[in-house]
Design an enzyme around this catalytic site. Structure first.
Site, short mmCIF file in Angstrom:
data_model
loop_
_atom_site.label_atom_id
_atom_site.label_comp_id
_atom_site.label_asym_id
_atom_site.label_seq_id
_atom_site.Cartn_x
_atom_site.Cartn_y
_atom_site.Cartn_z
N THR A 93 0.87 -1.18 0.00
CA THR A 93 0.00 0.00 0.00
C THR A 93 0.90 1.22 0.00
OG1 THR A 93 -0.03 0.11 2.38
CG2 THR A 93 -1.78 -1.15 1.34
N GLU A 131 -5.86 -3.64 -0.38
CA GLU A 131 -6.22 -4.73 0.54
C GLU A 131 -7.43 -5.54 0.08
OE1 GLU A 131 -5.26 -1.73 1.39
OE2 GLU A 131 -4.28 -1.67 3.35
N LYS A 165 -13.57 17.54 11.39
CA LYS A 165 -14.61 17.52 12.41
C LYS A 165 -14.75 18.94 12.94
CE LYS A 165 -16.44 13.95 15.26
NZ LYS A 165 -16.23 12.80 16.10
N TRP A 205 -19.13 16.09 11.19
CA TRP A 205 -18.19 15.82 10.12
C TRP A 205 -18.50 16.64 8.86
CZ3 TRP A 205 -18.21 9.72 10.48
CH2 TRP A 205 -17.41 9.34 11.56
P1 AMP Z 1 -5.15 2.22 -2.70
O1 AMP Z 1 -4.98 1.02 -1.88
O2 AMP Z 1 -3.87 2.97 -2.92
O3 AMP Z 1 -5.88 1.95 -3.97
O4 AMP Z 1 -6.05 3.24 -1.86
C1 AMP Z 1 -7.33 2.86 -1.40
C2 AMP Z 1 -8.09 4.07 -0.93
O5 AMP Z 1 -8.35 4.94 -2.02
C3 AMP Z 1 -9.46 3.73 -0.40
O6 AMP Z 1 -9.41 3.27 0.93
C4 AMP Z 1 -10.17 5.06 -0.52
O7 AMP Z 1 -9.84 5.95 0.51
C5 AMP Z 1 -9.59 5.61 -1.80
N1 AMP Z 1 -10.51 5.32 -2.92
C6 AMP Z 1 -10.42 4.33 -3.81
N2 AMP Z 1 -11.43 4.40 -4.71
C7 AMP Z 1 -12.19 5.48 -4.35
C8 AMP Z 1 -13.37 6.08 -4.87
N3 AMP Z 1 -13.99 5.61 -5.95
N4 AMP Z 1 -13.86 7.15 -4.21
C9 AMP Z 1 -13.25 7.65 -3.12
N5 AMP Z 1 -12.12 7.14 -2.60
C10 AMP Z 1 -11.59 6.06 -3.20
#
Ligand code: AMP
Length: 539
Positions: free
Chosen positions: A183, A328, A438, A443
């Site tokens: 990640t 994940e 917040k 929120w």
């Molecule tokens: P990654 O593992 O780098 O793909 O990051 C995952 C995170 O990206 C998620 O937990 C979200 O916070 C954000 N994320 C992924 N897709 C979206 C989406 N369609 N809208 C808003 N946030 C997203």
């Protein structure tokens, strides 16, 4: 009593076996890192991937070893992944956009024995070579003729040519590890997600279903999302499984290069993060370009701004399919496909559903909880922590032997996202839990404000962060990067938001910046922005 059906382990090599047997002549097109467009087929990729397995065996690779790639989306990268996974080793896709110290940490943590790197990325490795003692070999993903002068790395093509194409894949348990992806690590050190053959297999089946990506053998897929970002959204599995023509953009992801591939290859479906599509949209408008074959763009990784979805649909007749996921989750967790209920709504309401993060496919279970862990209703209003569970969701991070349990007592993983779910099952992310603002105990959704702001004709990028406030604890401020040549005022941006958000959500300040920093997967880097504004005081 046990069922009496064949025990056929669900291993990922089956996808390429299937593509070879039933879609063997289907084309795979690459904008190569060396420059020219190259063409191959699933049958050829299959044969070369077998050679890769033999070459790896020749280098002493054993099942369970981590073999890294540092490369853009190319046919070589695909065959390499299958060659690694097929023999029971683990394909670790490294993100070249990470900072050097993160790469060093990840490579050593993973214990990568070999790194296969594109020639354009060899300097990235050269800079850290002395700090990654675990790495025994670096292989340049090119032929001898294209090896940069003085380069000591082995040439991939020489390695592959010499190896036999006879190799038996699989034959191991379907829970064997297949892939490793870290990640981006917005907090603490990056964490490794270790996919199994089975998790990739089941994720692929979910991806292929009509309400997720719904790919078929008549599709032509341009895989823009890099293979190193969140398991490449599983496209390296789904495309051979469905037998689609596959187009791989290499290193060039600018609007003009993407547009050229879309048109010359007759692409019908593509997928990637919003920033890539913003660049394409800007290019199309500027060049008065057309999209004559593209039907759908899957967009995820961060929220789809409404202006982006409307731009593609209204000006180019292309539908945006909004997906949410994370490394994940292999990575797709939800997709905003229509349902019978949404089709009965008026057009604007349908848009509202399509712009949500969507509904989970089979094998994904979602729930919302408050800070005490109590379940919240799916009423579209209650906002809470989003938890997820399923056979392609992480159980434990790679190398984490601590007693810390990642899952709750019911087996749910906390996504770190804050969301609502409405009565029709459409989930909406309101924030990352660490980005949430917040104010006065309530929120404020930074994502919602950002999405509205990027619809302003002068705005290129927008970020909303919370800053300390004596009375309200935190207040939002808006940071805007304007389009080239534009000038803007605080008043006009606040007036633009008027009536679209609750009054108390209105940012206390608007700051214009030359650049909004993007992280290694093309998302706005809020952590860095917060650092940049650490000394900021409200007017
Ligand atoms: P990654 O593992 O780098 O793909 O990051 C995952 C995170 O990206 C998620 O937990 C979200 O916070 C954000 N994320 C992924 N897709 C979206 C989406 N369609 N809208 C808003 N946030 C997203």
């Amino acid at each position: 009593m046990q069922g009496l059906m064949q025990n056929w382990p669900l291993t990922a090599d089956r996808f390429l076996d299937h593509a070879k047997a039933w879609h063997g002549d289907q084309e795979v097109v690459t904008r190569s890192v060396e420059g020219p467009i190259t063409r191959t087929t699933y049958a050829e990729i299959h044969a070369r991937a077998k050679r890769v397995s033999n070459a790896l065996r020749g280098l002493g690779v054993k099942p369970g070893d981590r073999i890294a790639t540092l490369g853009w989306n190319t046919a070589r990268h695909i065959e390499l992944c299958y060659g690694i996974m097929g023999m029971g080793a683990i394909c670790h896709t490294l993100n070249p956009r990470l900072f050097a110290e993160q790469l060093v940490y990840i490579i050593n943590h993973a214990g990568d024995r070999i790194i296969f790197a594109d020639i354009s990325l060899l300097p990235v490795l050269a800079a850290i070579r002395s700090q990654i003692p675990v790495v025994e070999h670096v292989v340049a993903m090119t032929d001898k003729a294209h090896l940069p002068a003085g380069e000591r790395a082995l040439a991939y093509e020489s390695l592959v040519e010499r190896a036999s194409a006879e190799f038996t894949w699989g034959g191991f348990d379907e829970n064997t590890a297949a892939g490793l992806c870290y990640t981006s690590g917005t907090t603490g050190n990056p964490k490794g997600v270790l996919y199994s053959h089975r998790s990739n297999f089941l994720h692929t089946l979910a991806m292929l279903s009509p309400d997720v990506l719904g790919l078929s053998a008549v599709d032509v897929v341009l895989a823009v999302v890099p293979m190193f970002h969140a398991n490449g959204w599983g496209l390296a599995f789904a495309c051979p499984a469905a037998g689609t023509k596959l187009v791989l953009p290499g290193q060039k992801l600018d609007g003009a290069s993407i547009h050229e591939l879309l048109e010359t290859e007759g692409v019908t479906f593509t997928a990637g993060v919003p920033t890539v599509w913003q660049m394409l949209l800007a290019h199309l408008r500027e060049s008065r370009g057309k999209l004559t074959t593209l039907r759908r763009i899957a967009v995820g990784g961060s929220a789809v701004p409404e202006a982006l979805a409307r731009g593609f649909r209204d000006e180019f007749g292309v539908n945006v399919l909004h997906a949410w996921g994370m490394t994940e989750i292999s990575p797709i967790g939800t997709v905003a496909a229509p349902t019978g209920a949404t089709l009965k709504m008026d057009t604007e309401q349908q848009y509202g559903a399509a712009l949500s993060q969507g509904r989970p496919p089979v094998m994904v279970d979602l729930t919302l909880v408050n800070d005490d862990g109590a379940r919240l209703p799916h009423d579209g209003k209650a906002c809470g922590r989003l938890l997820i569970k399923g056979p392609f969701v992480v159980d434990r991070y790679f190398g984490d032997d601590s007693a810390h349990k990642l899952l709750d007592s019911e087996g749910f993983f906390d996504t770190g996202d804050v969301a609502t779910i409405d009565s029709l099952g459409f989930m909406r992310i309101t924030d990352r839990s660490k980005d949430i603002i917040k104010s006065g105990g309530e929120w404020i959704s930074s994502i919602e404000i950002e999405n509205l702001v990027v619809a302003h004709p002068k705005a290129a990028l927008a970020a909303v962060i919370g800053v300390a406030h004596d009375k309200w604890a935190e207040r939002p401020i808006l940071i805007v990067k304007l389009k080239p040549g534009e000038t803007g005022t605080k008043q006009e941006f606040l007036a633009f938001l008027e009536g679209k958000i609750a009054k108390w959500w209105t940012p206390d300040d608007v700051i214009f910046v030359n650049d909004v920093p993007l992280g290694p997967t093309g998302k706005i880097d809020k952590k860095l922005i917060r650092k940049q504004f650490a000394d900021y005081r409200l007017p």
